[in-house]
Design an enzyme around this catalytic site. Sequence first.
Site, PDB file in Angstrom:
ATOM      1  CE  LYS A  15      -3.050   2.567   3.152  1.00 44.27           C
ATOM      2  NZ  LYS A  15      -2.121   3.514   3.796  1.00 44.27           N
ATOM      3  CG  ASN A  16       2.578   2.560   3.595  1.00 41.50           C
ATOM      4  OD1 ASN A  16       1.442   3.030   3.541  1.00 41.50           O
ATOM      5  ND2 ASN A  16       3.096   2.067   4.703  1.00 41.50           N
ATOM      6  NE  ARG A  23      -0.265  11.856   6.848  1.00 40.89           N
ATOM      7  CZ  ARG A  23      -0.293  13.121   7.201  1.00 40.89           C
ATOM      8  NH1 ARG A  23      -1.441  13.756   7.258  1.00 40.89           N
ATOM      9  NH2 ARG A  23       0.817  13.778   7.477  1.00 40.89           N
ATOM     10  CG  ASP A  80      -5.093   5.100   9.638  1.00 43.58           C
ATOM     11  OD1 ASP A  80      -6.214   4.693   9.333  1.00 43.58           O
ATOM     12  OD2 ASP A  80      -4.036   4.516   9.337  1.00 43.58           O
ATOM     13  CG  ASP A 116       2.199   1.484   9.347  1.00 46.43           C
ATOM     14  OD1 ASP A 116       1.806   2.369  10.133  1.00 46.43           O
ATOM     15  OD2 ASP A 116       2.341   1.681   8.135  1.00 46.43           O
ATOM     16  CG  MET A 142       5.454   8.531  14.145  1.00 46.79           C
ATOM     17  SD  MET A 142       5.877   7.730  12.572  1.00 46.79           S
ATOM     18  CE  MET A 142       7.599   7.329  12.837  1.00 46.79           C
TER      19      MET A 142
END
Length: 437
Positions: free
Chosen positions: A22-23, A97, A121, A321, A343
């Site tokens: 995904k990223n 995002r 998110d 993640d 984070m």
Amino acid sequence: MGTFKIEGGVTLRGEVHPQGAKNEALQVLCAVLLTPEKVIISNIPDIIDVNKLINLLVKLGVKVERLGANEFSFQADELNLGYLESEDFKEEGKALRGSIMLVGPLLARFGKGYIPKPGGDKIGRRRLDTHFEGFINLGATFRYNKEDHFYGVEAEELKGTYMLLDEASVTGTANILMAAVLAKGTTTIYNAACEPYTQQLCSMLISMGAKIQGVGSNLLTIEGVSALGGCNHRILPDMIEIGSWIGLAAMTQSEITIKNVGWKHLGLIPTAFRKLGITLELSGEDDIYIPAHTNGYEIQNFIDGSILTVSDAPWPGLTPDLLSVILVVATQARGEILLHQKMFESRLFFVDKLIDMGAKIILCDPHRAVIIGHDFKSKLKATNMSSPDIRAGISLLIAALSAKGTSIIQNIDQIDRGYERIDERLRALGAKIERVN
């Protein structure tokens, strides 16, 4: 909003193929705007967030053609830049995002880039300063409309420069990198993110004609070129999904093989799960085999005997993640663990759902939690819950699959944002899960 109905306590078995990352997809899809020539990308995950970005590209005028399962061609030769200032874009852009990474390539090629304040998110504050400070360093003018939360950068010409990023932001590095490849002169980015997906973006840009040195390090040197061409690019397997499958196998005491994982790109992920006592083996050419943990798994202590602490860090540290998955897996381990999520200040708040299910968790503060494992002597209890974000959602799903009884998970759009056909793939392994609209 959809709902999952899960009958827990079922042992699973079989093989699973991880989806495309995904990223990485969100980065390389934005990069198609850098050239008027055709770009072909394969292994694109069919998930909500990626499909939203493809839809934005279509509305911007990119010609998109589906070539096959998870493979598309993109051609940005006739863009409608007026769409960037439309009310439709202001509404559509803020829902994702990853849309922030449209700004860098648009600024580089057309001298302007606009974006509404992105959503995504609800896991805490995620600032954009690194992105826009990088554009300003390259010579862009920045403006921000506070009334409708609309960002803009413009430049007649971008000029290469040296910059030290205030944080090793993955999306910030990608955005600045995509702007710098068409800037005049040499750009040096220090404290750059060096995740495999950033490396993949660099490789794609180089195949398009960009000149980039230092790929894989935190010091990138980019010599600007006048134009980029088309290319073919394949997206890596999703390391977060791979970690999720490892956690699922251990938590449900199932025997699962994860195929074609891209082992060399997984970094500390196998090590982190092994510290929880989970057995996983590199099988065949590039598969991960997880045996059924019928005797459970035991958390390792540090060498001096002190409690294990697992924390996130920029690559090559452990990705944040996966901390939600590691947390839920630890609830059935032998031993204790301190989990430190550095984070995001809201990412651990989903643990109240696990506590309701019977997990022994002490939330010390918004960033730290102590988990005391049950060692499978006491199963989690089924319950009704709602998915607050992608990673918490998959963690709650793993908990439900291991729990005694029937659980209901609402707001599963959050899970669908990051996991492709997760219910179908779980059923193929023997899970009893139903999607209810």
